[in-house]
Scaffold this active site. Structure first.
Site, PDB file in Angstrom:
ATOM      1  N   CYS A 173       0.870  -1.233  -0.098  1.00  0.00           N
ATOM      2  CA  CYS A 173       0.128   0.188   0.056  1.00  0.00           C
ATOM      3  C   CYS A 173       0.779   1.210   0.017  1.00  0.00           C
ATOM      4  CB  CYS A 173      -1.036   0.039   1.137  1.00  0.00           C
ATOM      5  SG  CYS A 173      -0.090  -0.117   2.817  1.00  0.00           S
TER       6      CYS A 173
ATOM      7  N   HIS B 276      -2.316   0.481   6.922  1.00  0.00           N
ATOM      8  CA  HIS B 276      -2.561   0.833   5.528  1.00  0.00           C
ATOM      9  C   HIS B 276      -2.156   2.310   5.388  1.00  0.00           C
ATOM     10  CE1 HIS B 276      -4.592   0.091   1.764  1.00  0.00           C
ATOM     11  NE2 HIS B 276      -5.266   1.053   1.872  1.00  0.00           N
TER      12      HIS B 276
ATOM     13  N   ASP C 127      -8.164   5.527  -2.371  1.00  0.00           N
ATOM     14  CA  ASP C 127      -7.182   4.679  -2.048  1.00  0.00           C
ATOM     15  C   ASP C 127      -6.719   3.901  -3.081  1.00  0.00           C
ATOM     16  OD1 ASP C 127      -5.896   2.480  -0.886  1.00  0.00           O
ATOM     17  OD2 ASP C 127      -7.600   1.555   0.172  1.00  0.00           O
TER      18      ASP C 127
END
Lengths: 669, 326
Positions: free
Chosen positions: A421, A464, A480
């Protein structure tokens, strides 16, 4: 020196057992050499008891003291802090063991043991830790009782049994006190623990940080929602905003204030000027979070959040922050609006500059790409979509991305195209900024495991990073990029996605998480989780619950009512234990025949004819016969009947005796 | 000044104690007569609770707070346990063994309990005596022997018996002062005269022959170098009463008398002390002896009972409230 007081064998046994247990409690965070010294001191003490060695003399003791203090100074440098303090106490405990000459020294050893054992609860607050501390308290109490036991015939275990009884009887009162005693906030600020850094989200982000967290199944926090848990893809636990980029590391910008006033808005304070920038829509979501110690002040919440309890503030970048670093399990309440718009009107030139900052001379290919696309797309939304499509087409989400060099974004975007991520969030924000769209990285957690009991556990591997871009009229929008590469990560959970990949949970080899596919182990794991959760909620976080709990219990939480409840219930408990403890003192009830004979004696005594001590019934009756001839026959008959029934073959008929005694006329003086 | 103030309060206290706990031959310990108060260790423990509370509050740690509550609760519960260690005991005095003045009396106490509960660390003492510890494990009775100093001849009251215990945790001290109405017989301090004065002629048949060489024992003399070792009174020497030689002659009156008039010119206590010393010297000789005091004659006799009677008469000579001791 001849000791005037000799410690008994069983007392020393329990004292040393407690000593070993208490020091083992702290073994993890004590310097190695103190442990070695503790073992030597215990052996020395045993040798003293056996008469083999003398106790250390004064010069030796002073030398030991100096060595200890020097050792502690060298070990910790700064003597202020919890760990140096505990180490000092433990070394005092160790040395006092060698100085036990009088009984009062032994008392001091026991009191030190109590205190050191209690302090262990500052380091470990788990259920097992609490159980261990309780066990230690039991042993220390046994040592205290052993010091007073002179009777050696009743066995070595008697002190332990006595201690267990005391502890057991103390429990109800302890629970009552725990529930009712008011909590006062910290009286002064105390040095925090200098714990070794735990795994968790930090305030910087560089490639590889988050994939490292994926190796740990440690708990980050637990959340209980007042209503239903929102869908997984909405669970973005926002913790930090990283706006500064130096070419490799994303970090926070430190500004003491912006142009619109103070940066913090504490719970209960008047809304600051910038609070108007948040447009909250729809129904609020209420929940409480129990966070594990992070040693950091920032807290995690769903955007956009407002603090729901004392000690928590909203920051200027709309995060939550705690008044003090989270050094122990802590609970906080949050109100969140998932439908929101923030800073939609305008972004001041100053802020624009911060959110567009890029280091010169890094990642030229990425900059070129962004500028090319900027020329093609005039609409910000379309540009964002173009970048996301790029990720969706060609990129791979993996826990073990290849290492990156100096121009990390370039290498990731054009060469390796494999990342976790942080790679996606970092490169996305970089492209946005290069294209002139204000953007920043957000770090936190995503998702969580739903527990059958209705709460959510968020673990380190849920860590994350994602992005926020500022769009005209829309304000800050969360985007995202990972969701476009691996939507399963966001919709489902990371386990199913990465569970087979090497490296996942590599740092938690014993975690039951690894065996979650085995039904009963998973059930056991979930039950243990539930227990831990309730422990955290009801015991460790009780001060948060106390007010409402007491209001439910007593109807009112005025000091008077609490004091009355404490005294009333506590007094009742003590009375119960007292009755139970003292009832055996009452003599066994008299035999009914004996009672009647005593009634006869009392009646005659009122007339001046008391039975002498040691005078048998027969002799007594004969004497009465001589002194009071008119009663002779009756008294003799009663005493014969009594003897016959009590000691002879006659059937026991106390009512017959009672009648006869009643019929006996009183003696007239 | 300070002394008188303290004396005033001590007087007030003992008067209050006398009202509250009147003398009795057997006292049951319980709510009415037991006192309980934290010991020095108890106060240190309270300080420890305070420290734990500070740690719990400043670190805002509920687990440490719970431990603090547990320690406080332990303290409260241990009040009951400390109390129960004494409560339910019945104390009585079994007997007082008489002693000589300036030596000690032995008081034998009986501690009884209705059921055989475990009790430990029962400390019994009188003012001026050493504390004797007792424990009861699986028994309903136990005896405790205390030695108290016997200051002077007569009837001695050792004062109130103090029973105390800090068992099981030492944080609290439970105690009581009971008056068991104990009075012990104190014999005169024995003094051994240089020369044993022979018995006095009492009857016509008995005539004392002062000359040496007879068969009958006449008396004792301090040993002089040169005396025959055959005549040394070894029994007296063994009892550390000094080295004497037996003195034989022809005595017609074989009855020995301890006589008030044997020591003219001495005061009462000096005479009684010497009579007492004489008695101790006579007894091993195995001959009948009698006692003559002012207004009292005990005919010569032998045996333990007689000896004790004589000693008691010496102890109680001109002592008031002597009923029940003869």
């Amino acid at each position: 020196m001849t000791p005037s007081w000799q410690i008994r064998r069983h007392a020393l046994f329990w004292l040393l057992t407690a000593y070993a247990a208490v020091i083992a409690l702290h073994a993890e965070h004590l310097p190695r050499w103190i442990l070695v010294a503790a073992v030597i001191a215990a052996c020395w003490r045993i040798q003293c008891f056996r008469g083999a060695w003398p106790l250390p003399g004064r010069p030796l003791k002073l030398g030991l003291l100096a060595m200890c203090l020097t050792g502690l100074l060298l070990e910790y440098g700064n003597p202020i802090g919890l760990e140096p303090m505990v180490a000092l106490l433990v070394s005092a405990y160790v040395m006092k063991l060698l100085e036990m000459v009088h009984r009062r020294d032994a008392y001091l050893v026991v009191l030190l043991a109590f205190f050191v054992a209690a302090l262990a609860a500052l380091f470990d607050q788990s259920i097992s830790g609490a159980g261990y501390v309780l066990g230690c308290l039991l042993l220390v109490l046994a040592a205290l009782i052993g010091l007073h036991q002179s009777d050696t015939t009743s066995g070595r275990l008697r002190p332990l049994r006595g201690a267990a009884a005391l502890l057991f009887q103390a429990m109800p009162l302890m629970i009552l006190m725990f529930l009712l005693m008011p909590r006062v906030g910290a009286l002064w600020s105390v040095p925090i623990q200098t714990h070794k850094a735990k795994t968790g989200v930090t305030d910087t982000m560089s490639p590889g940080d988050f994939s490292q967290l994926g190796r740990s199944a440690e708990l980050a926090f637990r959340v209980t929602f007042d209503g239903a848990i929102p869908p997984q893809r909405q669970l973005y636990w926002r913790g930090l905003v990283l706006s500064k980029f130096d070419g490799r590391v994303w970090s926070r910008t430190f500004r003491t204030s912006l142009d619109d006033g103070a940066l913090l808005q504490w719970y209960g304070q008047q809304p600051k000027h910038w609070d108007q920038l948040i447009e909250r829509r729809g129904d609020p979501l209420r929940y409480s979070v129990v966070i594990e110690p992070t040693q950091q002040p920032w807290l995690y919440a769903l955007n956009t959040a407002l603090p729901g309890g004392r000690g928590v503030a909203l920051t200027r970048d709309f995060r939550l922050i705690s008044a003090q670093p989270v050094t122990s399990k802590q609970q906080y309440q949050v109100i969140s609006w998932l439908d929101y718009r923030v800073e939609s009107a305008n972004l001041s030139p100053d802020r624009r500059k911060i959110e567009l900052q890029l280091p010169d001379g890094f990642n030229p290919r990425a900059v070129a790409l962004a500028q090319r696309w900027r020329r093609l797309e005039s609409d910000d939304r379309a540009l964002v979509q173009r970048v996301l499509n790029l990720y969706n087409r060609e990129f791979i989400y993996t826990l073990q991305p290849p290492l990156l060099g100096r121009d990390s974004v370039d290498e990731f975007l054009f060469d390796t195209q494999r990342g976790f991520c942080e790679h996606f969030a970092g490169s996305f924000v970089f492209l946005m900024r290069a294209a002139g769209i204000p953007a920043r990285v957000v770090a936190g957690y995503q998702g969580g495991e739903r527990h059958p009991d209705g709460y959510l556990s968020v673990r380190q591997y849920d860590a994350h990073a994602w992005a926020e871009v500022w769009l005209p009229d829309e304000g800050w929008v969360s985007i995202d990029p990972t969701a476009h590469v691996a939507p399963e990560r966001i919709e489902g959970d990371i386990q199913t996605l990465l569970g087979d990949e090497e490296g996942f949970l590599a740092d938690s080899p014993a975690s039951l998480m690894r065996f979650r596919h085995i039904g009963w182990i998973n059930r056991l794991r979930l039950d243990m989780e539930a227990l831990n959760y309730h422990w955290a909620l009801w015991v460790l976080g009780y001060d948060q619950k106390q007010q409402s709990f007491l209001r439910g219990l007593l109807g009112d939480t005025s000091p008077l009512r609490i004091a009355l409840a404490l005294l009333g219930t506590g007094g009742g408990l003590v009375l119960l234990i007292g009755l139970w403890k003292l009832i055996p003192d009452r003599p066994k009830p008299l035999d009914p025949l004996d009672r009647q004979f005593q009634a006869l004696c009392r009646k005659l005594e009122r007339g001046g004819c008391a039975r002498l001590s040691g005078e048998g019934p027969r002799a007594f009756a004969e004497r009465i016969g001589l002194e009071q001839p008119e009663l002779a026959e009756q008294v003799m008959a009663i005493s014969r009947a009594y003897e016959g029934m009590r000691y002879g073959e006659q059937a026991s008929q106390p009512e017959l005796l009672a009648k006869a005694v009643k019929r006996l006329p009183a003696i007239r003086r | 000044m300070a002394v008188s103030v303290r004396g005033f309060f001590q007087q007030r206290f003992s008067r209050w104690l006398a009202r509250r706990l009147p003398p009795s031959s057997a006292v049951s310990l319980g709510r009415r007569n037991l006192f309980i108060f934290p010991s020095a260790t108890g106060f240190a423990f309270l300080l420890l609770i305070g420290l734990c509370w500070l740690a719990a509050t400043n670190y805002e740690n509920n687990l440490v707070f719970g431990i603090t509550c547990l320690l406080a609760s332990l303290f409260v519960v241990s009040i009951l346990h400390s109390f129960a260690n004494l409560s339910g005991l019945t104390v009585s005095c079994l007997k007082v063994t008489p002693g000589f003045a300036d030596k000690t009396l032995t008081v034998e106490l009986l501690l009884r309990q209705p059921r055989s509960r475990f009790r430990d660390g029962l400390g019994c003492s009188f003012a001026g005596s050493e504390k004797v510890m007792a424990a009861m494990s699986g028994v309903t009775e136990c005896r405790v022997k205390l030695t108290v100093p016997a200051p002077q001849r007569g009837l001695h009251d050792p004062g109130r018996l103090r029973i105390e215990s800090i068992y099981p945790v030492g944080l609290l001290r439970a105690w009581t002062y009971v008056d068991l109405a104990i009075r012990g017989l104190v014999y005169p301090r024995p003094l051994f005269p240089d020369s044993y004065p022979p018995g006095r002629r009492t009857t016509g048949e008995g005539l004392l022959q002062g000359g040496e060489g007879g068969d009958d024992f006449v008396g004792l003399n301090r040993y002089r170098p040169g005396d025959s070792l055959k005549h040394v009174a070894w029994k007296h020497y063994a009892r550390e009463q000094g080295l004497y030689t037996k003195h034989y002659g022809d005595v017609l009156d074989r009855q020995l008398w301890l006589d008030w008039d044997q020591f003219p010119g001495l005061d009462r206590e000096a005479r009684l002390s010497r009579l007492c010393g004489l008695l101790l010297q006579i007894v091993p000789l195995g001959q009948p002896y009698g006692l003559r005091l002012l207004g009292l004659v005990l005919e010569p006799a032998m045996g333990d009972a007689h000896r004790q009677r004589v000693l008691a008469e010496l102890a109680l000579f001109e002592i008031p409230n002597r009923e029940g001791f003869l």
